[in-house]
Design a protein around this motif. Structure first.
Motif, mmCIF file in Angstrom:
data_model
loop_
_atom_site.group_PDB
_atom_site.id
_atom_site.type_symbol
_atom_site.label_atom_id
_atom_site.label_comp_id
_atom_site.label_asym_id
_atom_site.label_seq_id
_atom_site.Cartn_x
_atom_site.Cartn_y
_atom_site.Cartn_z
ATOM 1 N N ILE A 79 0.011 0.500 8.664
ATOM 2 C CA ILE A 79 -1.318 -0.095 8.759
ATOM 3 C C ILE A 79 -2.001 0.241 10.084
ATOM 4 O O ILE A 79 -3.201 0.532 10.117
ATOM 5 C CB ILE A 79 -1.230 -1.622 8.563
ATOM 6 C CG1 ILE A 79 -0.804 -1.939 7.122
ATOM 7 C CG2 ILE A 79 -2.563 -2.288 8.875
ATOM 8 C CD1 ILE A 79 -0.623 -3.415 6.836
ATOM 9 N N SER A 82 -3.331 3.726 9.983
ATOM 10 C CA SER A 82 -4.460 3.751 9.068
ATOM 11 C C SER A 82 -5.730 3.257 9.745
ATOM 12 O O SER A 82 -6.792 3.885 9.655
ATOM 13 C CB SER A 82 -4.153 2.885 7.838
ATOM 14 O OG SER A 82 -5.321 2.630 7.088
ATOM 15 N N HIS A 106 -5.390 -6.042 5.261
ATOM 16 C CA HIS A 106 -5.672 -4.666 5.688
ATOM 17 C C HIS A 106 -7.051 -4.248 5.186
ATOM 18 O O HIS A 106 -7.851 -3.665 5.932
ATOM 19 C CB HIS A 106 -4.577 -3.737 5.124
ATOM 20 C CG HIS A 106 -4.707 -2.310 5.536
ATOM 21 N ND1 HIS A 106 -4.080 -1.282 4.852
ATOM 22 C CD2 HIS A 106 -5.403 -1.708 6.541
ATOM 23 C CE1 HIS A 106 -4.362 -0.141 5.433
ATOM 24 N NE2 HIS A 106 -5.167 -0.361 6.456
#
Length: 226
Positions: A79, A82, A106
Motif C-alpha cells: 500500500i 502504491s 486504501h
C-alpha cells in the motif's frame, strides 16, 4: 479509434492482464515493474517494458511519464508504494491516473490524493459474479455509480420476435436498451422497430431499481406486452 499511451505500473496478475488487453485494443503500453524477471516475460508483449522504481520521481521523469494519456498504478499488496507512486504521477502531471486499491481505506486515501478512478478488482469482480449468479439472463454488470448501472442481458424465449416498440422498456421500466448484440453484428442505438431474437444480448442502462424490475420480469417470463 484513437491510439492512447498507457503506463501500467506493477505487472502482477491484474496489471499484466490489463496491460495486455490494452495492447490488444490497439493502444501503446509502457509496463513498469521492479522485478527483472517479470519485465523479461512482458517485454515482447508490450510496447515497452522497463525495470524501475516507480516511487522515484526522477526515474519517472526520465521515462517521460507526464506525456502519457493515462497512468495505472496496479501495484499488488504494498500500500505504501502504491500511494507514493500515485502521488508522483499526480505531481508530474499525468493527464489521468487510475489506481488499484487493496482495501476500502486504501481506496479512500487514493481518492483524497486525487486519483481519477479507484479500482477494487476483487470486490468489483465479486459484485459482478453475485449479480450473474442470481440472474440467469445477466451476462455482465458494470456499476456506473451507486445508483446507475449498465448490464448485458440475454434475450429469453418469451421475447423472441418482439419489437422494442412493443416491449417499451423506457416507458414501462425506465431503463433504455442502448445496443443489441446479434449474430450479424452489433446494433447501436436500435430503433423502435428493431426486433429481438432469442439469445440476442441487450445492453441496458438505467437505475439499479429499474434494471432489477426488468430482470425480475424477464426471469419469471411474465412481461405483459402492450
Amino acid at each position: 479509434m484513437k491510439t492512447d499511451q498507457f503506463a501500467v505500473i506493477g505487472l502482477g496478475r491484474f496489471g499484466s492482464s490489463l496491460a495486455k488487453e490494452l495492447m490488444s485494443l490497439g493502444h501503446e503500453v509502457l509496463g513498469i515493474d521492479k522485478d527483472e524477471e517479470v519485465i523479461d516475460n512482458m517485454n515482447r508483449k508490450l510496447t515497452h517494458a522497463v525495470v524501475a522504481d516507480a516511487t522515484d520521481v526522477e526515474t519517472l521523469r526520465s521515462l517521460g511519464i507526464r506525456n502519457f494519456d493515462c497512468g495505472v498504478v496496479a501495484i499488488g499488496d504494498d500500500i505504501q508504494t502504491s500511494i507514493l507512486t500515485t502521488i508522483q504521477l499526480k505531481e508530474l502531471g499525468v493527464k489521468k491516473v487510475v489506481a488499484k486499491a487493496i482495501t476500502e481505506l486504501h481506496g479512500r486515501v487514493l481518492e483524497r490524493i486525487g486519483v481519477d478512478r479507484v479500482i477494487f478488482p476483487e470486490r468489483d469482480m465479486g459484485i459482478r459474479v453475485a449479480h450473474q449468479l442470481v440472474s440467469p439472463n445477466l451476462l455482465d454488470y458494470i456499476e456506473l455509480s451507486k445508483d446507475y448501472t449498465i448490464v448485458e442481458l440475454s434475450v429469453p424465449r418469451c421475447l423472441h420476435g418482439i419489437s422494442l416498440q412493443d416491449l417499451s422498456p423506457r416507458s414501462r421500466f425506465g431503463c433504455s436498451i442502448v445496443a443489441i448484440h446479434k449474430k450479424t453484428g452489433v446494433v447501436v442505438v436500435p430503433t423502435a422497430e428493431q426486433v429481438l431474437e432469442e439469445n440476442d444480448i441487450m445492453v441496458i442502462i438505467g437505475s439499479n431499481a429499474q434494471i432489477e424490475l426488468f430482470e425480475e420480469e424477464l426471469t419469471e417470463e411474465q412481461i405483459q406486452l402492450t
